[in-house]
Design a protein around this motif. Structure first.
Motif, PDB file in Angstrom:
ATOM      1  N   ASP A   1       1.074  -1.524   0.026  1.00  9.84           N
ATOM      2  CA  ASP A   1      -0.032   0.224  -0.247  1.00  9.84           C
ATOM      3  C   ASP A   1       0.769   1.085  -0.129  1.00  9.84           C
ATOM      4  O   ASP A   1       2.288   1.389   0.510  1.00  9.84           O
ATOM      5  N   ALA A   2       0.273   2.359  -0.577  1.00 14.85           N
ATOM      6  CA  ALA A   2       1.457   3.073  -0.648  1.00 14.85           C
ATOM      7  C   ALA A   2       1.033   4.644   0.703  1.00 14.85           C
ATOM      8  O   ALA A   2      -0.456   4.206   1.776  1.00 14.85           O
ATOM      9  N   MET A   3       2.094   4.936   1.079  1.00 15.39           N
ATOM     10  CA  MET A   3       2.223   6.018   1.811  1.00 15.39           C
ATOM     11  C   MET A   3       2.628   7.111   1.742  1.00 15.39           C
ATOM     12  O   MET A   3       3.325   7.572   0.685  1.00 15.39           O
ATOM     13  N   GLY A   4       2.436   8.684   1.910  1.00 19.91           N
ATOM     14  CA  GLY A   4       2.888   9.200   2.186  1.00 19.91           C
ATOM     15  C   GLY A   4       2.834  10.785   3.017  1.00 19.91           C
ATOM     16  O   GLY A   4       2.135  10.570   4.305  1.00 19.91           O
ATOM     17  N   TRP A   5       3.116  11.731   2.432  1.00 23.90           N
ATOM     18  CA  TRP A   5       3.141  12.715   3.101  1.00 23.90           C
ATOM     19  C   TRP A   5       2.206  14.088   2.514  1.00 23.90           C
ATOM     20  O   TRP A   5       2.415  14.164   1.515  1.00 23.90           O
ATOM     21  N   TYR A   6       1.631  14.790   3.466  1.00 24.72           N
ATOM     22  CA  TYR A   6       0.987  15.913   3.073  1.00 24.72           C
ATOM     23  C   TYR A   6       1.059  17.345   3.786  1.00 24.72           C
ATOM     24  O   TYR A   6       1.581  16.642   4.719  1.00 24.72           O
TER      25      TYR A   6
ATOM     26  N   ALA B   1       4.725  13.900  -1.269  1.00 23.28           N
ATOM     27  CA  ALA B   1       5.315  13.098  -1.720  1.00 23.28           C
ATOM     28  C   ALA B   1       4.209  11.983  -1.619  1.00 23.28           C
ATOM     29  O   ALA B   1       3.716  11.458  -0.377  1.00 23.28           O
ATOM     30  N   THR B   2       4.430  11.069  -2.449  1.00 19.00           N
ATOM     31  CA  THR B   2       4.076   9.953  -2.031  1.00 19.00           C
ATOM     32  C   THR B   2       4.767   8.382  -2.782  1.00 19.00           C
ATOM     33  O   THR B   2       5.832   9.167  -3.018  1.00 19.00           O
TER      34      THR B   2
ATOM     35  N   TYR C   1       1.458  16.043   7.392  1.00 21.52           N
ATOM     36  CA  TYR C   1       0.560  14.070   8.105  1.00 21.52           C
ATOM     37  C   TYR C   1       0.916  14.127   7.104  1.00 21.52           C
ATOM     38  O   TYR C   1       1.189  13.478   5.975  1.00 21.52           O
ATOM     39  N   CYS C   2       0.886  12.522   7.758  1.00 22.28           N
ATOM     40  CA  CYS C   2       1.326  11.332   7.283  1.00 22.28           C
ATOM     41  C   CYS C   2      -0.274  10.704   6.893  1.00 22.28           C
ATOM     42  O   CYS C   2      -1.475  10.478   7.907  1.00 22.28           O
ATOM     43  N   ASN C   3      -0.153   9.594   5.254  1.00 23.77           N
ATOM     44  CA  ASN C   3      -1.495   8.992   4.997  1.00 23.77           C
ATOM     45  C   ASN C   3      -0.698   7.780   4.785  1.00 23.77           C
ATOM     46  O   ASN C   3       0.210   7.821   4.197  1.00 23.77           O
TER      47      ASN C   3
END
Length: 117
Positions: free
Chosen positions: A32-37, A49-50, A94-96
């Motif tokens: 699964d993808a993780m990212g920053w917003y 970025a993801t 925020y981390c996603n």
């Protein structure tokens, strides 16, 4: 249930660097993808970025060449190395985590990054 905890934010001068970390608890999948917003005051949350399970990355144009996203699946952690920071990088980061099978998005509580002289 997935929980995400960010760390590493703070106050930095223009041109400086910071490294953000986000560690997940609960069941996550390496594919699964993780990212920053980030969200600046008075503005909408925007993608920074993801990174996907096969380490494919996407960056906002405004951070290309300055920020690097990476992940350590064994530690269930995603990082954001930020360099050459600018005033406009200021905001709450925020981390996603996106669970693809259900389409569910999980968010951390956010960490403040302030770029100021």
């Amino acid at each position: 249930q997935v929980q995400l905890v960010e760390s590493g934010g703070g106050l930095v001068q223009p041109g400086g660097s910071l490294r953000l970390s986000c560690t997940a608890s609960g069941i996550i999948f390496s594919w699964d993808a993780m990212g920053w917003y980030r969200q600046a005051p008075g503005q909408q949350r925007e993608l920074v970025a993801t990174i996907t399970g096969d380490d494919s990355t996407v960056y906002a144009d405004s951070v290309k060449g300055r920020f690097t996203i990476s992940r350590d699946n064994a530690k269930k952690t995603v990082y954001l190395q930020m360099s050459s920071l600018k005033f406009e990088d200021t905001g709450v980061y925020y981390c996603n985590y996106n669970r693809r099978v259900s389409g569910t998005d999980y968010w951390g509580q956010g960490t403040q990054v302030t770029v100021s002289s």
